[in-house]
Design an enzyme around this catalytic site. Structure first.
Site, PDB file in Angstrom:
ATOM      1  N   SER A 136      26.223  65.231 -23.778  1.00 37.66           N
ATOM      2  CA  SER A 136      27.131  66.020 -22.946  1.00 37.66           C
ATOM      3  C   SER A 136      27.629  67.252 -23.711  1.00 37.66           C
ATOM      4  O   SER A 136      26.825  68.117 -24.070  1.00 37.66           O
ATOM      5  CB  SER A 136      28.288  65.137 -22.456  1.00 37.66           C
ATOM      6  OG  SER A 136      29.044  65.791 -21.472  1.00 37.66           O
ATOM      7  N   HIS A 183      30.151  65.332 -14.967  1.00 37.89           N
ATOM      8  CA  HIS A 183      28.792  65.009 -14.520  1.00 37.89           C
ATOM      9  C   HIS A 183      28.796  64.344 -13.147  1.00 37.89           C
ATOM     10  O   HIS A 183      28.088  63.365 -12.905  1.00 37.89           O
ATOM     11  CB  HIS A 183      28.076  64.131 -15.555  1.00 37.89           C
ATOM     12  CG  HIS A 183      28.006  64.757 -16.909  1.00 37.89           C
ATOM     13  ND1 HIS A 183      27.184  65.827 -17.185  1.00 37.89           N
ATOM     14  CD2 HIS A 183      28.683  64.495 -18.057  1.00 37.89           C
ATOM     15  CE1 HIS A 183      27.345  66.182 -18.458  1.00 37.89           C
ATOM     16  NE2 HIS A 183      28.263  65.403 -18.997  1.00 37.89           N
TER      17      HIS A 183
END
EC number: 2.3.1.39
Length: 400
Positions: free
Chosen positions: A92, A201
């Site tokens: 991420s 996300h």
């Protein structure tokens, strides 16, 4: 020759005090903390060392703070040890740390960009309607099916991270996340809510993603010095031009971490070093594969083992032998699905004596198998699994 990859952690790895030992011991750490502070007009060192955990966890603060400590860890490693990687991967937010270390973005550019990203992501859920939760003891397909069943336009939920075979993260509207958790628990799953301030996300980040495109257009992205595995595709970026598109979709798309680690495994990586606070990715890797030795570098004391190449090589040898021995045993004792006894016997009779000889060599501590012997051992196990006509999933479990 061992193939090396660097991993960079994402949000959730922050803690008060992170990076302090580097600051105490290395001039470059002091310089990078100052550069980060100047870039975003806030005292990043104070935030990391003396800040309140609640304040540090805020997305717009956690992201530049973690990136700073991760880049410091990388630069300390290159200064003190200097062995270059074959691949980089970041979880991420960690993908931005990888971009900096591979020369795609400058450190100052990344700190500014990640601060903007954090603000946009935090503002995308001003009423804090969203949440994230780690779900364990469940495979990805049933979890995705649950999310599809429960998710709606107003109450979205989806898989945000695929971390290992049975460890994933879901993200979305709090109510929808709770529904998925309840149904997943009936399937034997466990859950833990994550200490984050927004549903990353997920589709709830769509507005932030669209606004982030404007920020991305202000930067130029250079080609990487080493291949960087994209979270979005689980394969390396093609070139600097593909970075911008990936980073925009990055906000709403899941992190394909387990696939990324399998990519490293398939391309011969034998060691990884996690550059940054905590050792979350080291722990995750152990759930994915036993074929790669993993080391953290989050504080100065971690350098001792990393600088001892003999000990690291011994770790890799022992890891390989242990995993190979386990693979041999499991392939031998696995159920035989082949109903043609004669064919099975013809296929396996020549294999078992070879396996036994190699197994005896593996179990002798003083023996180090050659690369050819290792490859041959794995091939023998594969042939036995095929002769037994094991289901694909079981072959993957044994041979992974």
């Amino acid at each position: 020759m061992n193939n090396l990859a660097f991993l960079f952690p994402g949000q959730g790895s922050q803690f008060v005090g992170m990076g302090k030992s580097f600051w105490n011991d290395f001039v470059l750490a002091k310089r990078l903390f100052e550069e980060a502070s100047d870039a975003i007009s806030m005292d990043v060192k104070k935030l990391c060392f003396d800040g309140d955990m609640t304040e540090l966890t805020r997305t717009m603060n956690a992201q530049p703070a973690i990136l700073t400590v991760s880049v410091i860890a990388y630069q300390v490693y290159m200064q003190e040890i200097g062995i270059k990687p074959h691949f980089l991967a970041g979880h991420s937010l960690g993908e931005y740390s990888a971009l900096v270390c591979a020369g795609v973005l400058s450190f100052q550019e990344a700190v500014k960009l990640i601060r903007q990203r954090g603000i946009l992501m935090q503002n995308a859920d001003p009423e804090q309607l969203g949440t994230m939760a780690a779900i364990t003891q469940v495979y990805i397909q049933p979890l995705q099916d649950l999310c599809t069943e429960i998710s709606t336009e107003d109450f979205p939920v989806g898989v945000a991270c695929m971390n290992s075979d049975q460890q994933h993260v879901i993200s979305g509207h709090r109510q929808a996340v709770e529904f998925v958790i309840k149904k997943a628990e009936r399937m034997g799953a466990n859950h833990t809510y994550l200490n984050v301030s927004a549903p990353f996300h997920s589709s709830m980040m769509r507005s932030a993603s669209e606004q982030f495109q404007t920020a991305l257009n202000q930067y130029s992205f250079r080609d990487a010095e080493w291949p960087i595995i994209s979270n979005v595709t689980a394969i390396p970026y093609n070139n600097g031009h593909s970075v911008r598109e990936h980073l925009q979709t990055h906000m709403t798309m899941p992190v394909r971490w387990a696939e990324s680690m399998h990519y490293l495994l398939l391309h011969g990586v034998t060691e990884v070093i996690e550059m940054g606070p905590k050792n979350v990715l080291v722990g995750l890797l152990k759930k994915i594969t036993n074929h790669i030795a993993a080391y953290p570098l989050g504080q100065t004391s971690d350098l001792h083992l990393l600088s001892d190449s003999a000990e690291r090589n011994e770790n890799i040898v022992n890891l390989r032998k242990k995993q190979l021995n386990k693979m041999m045993i499991q392939s031998i004792i696995a159920r035989n699905y082949n109903k043609d006894a004669k064919t099975y016997s013809n296929l396996t009779t020549p294999l078992f004596p070879q396996i036994q000889l190699l197994k005896e060599r593996v179990e002798r501590k003083e023996v180090e198998l050659s690369a050819e012997e290792l490859e041959h051992s794995i091939h023998l196990c594969q042939l036995i699994c095929e002769a037994k006509q094991l289901p694909t999933w079981e072959q993957l479990r044994i041979l992974k």
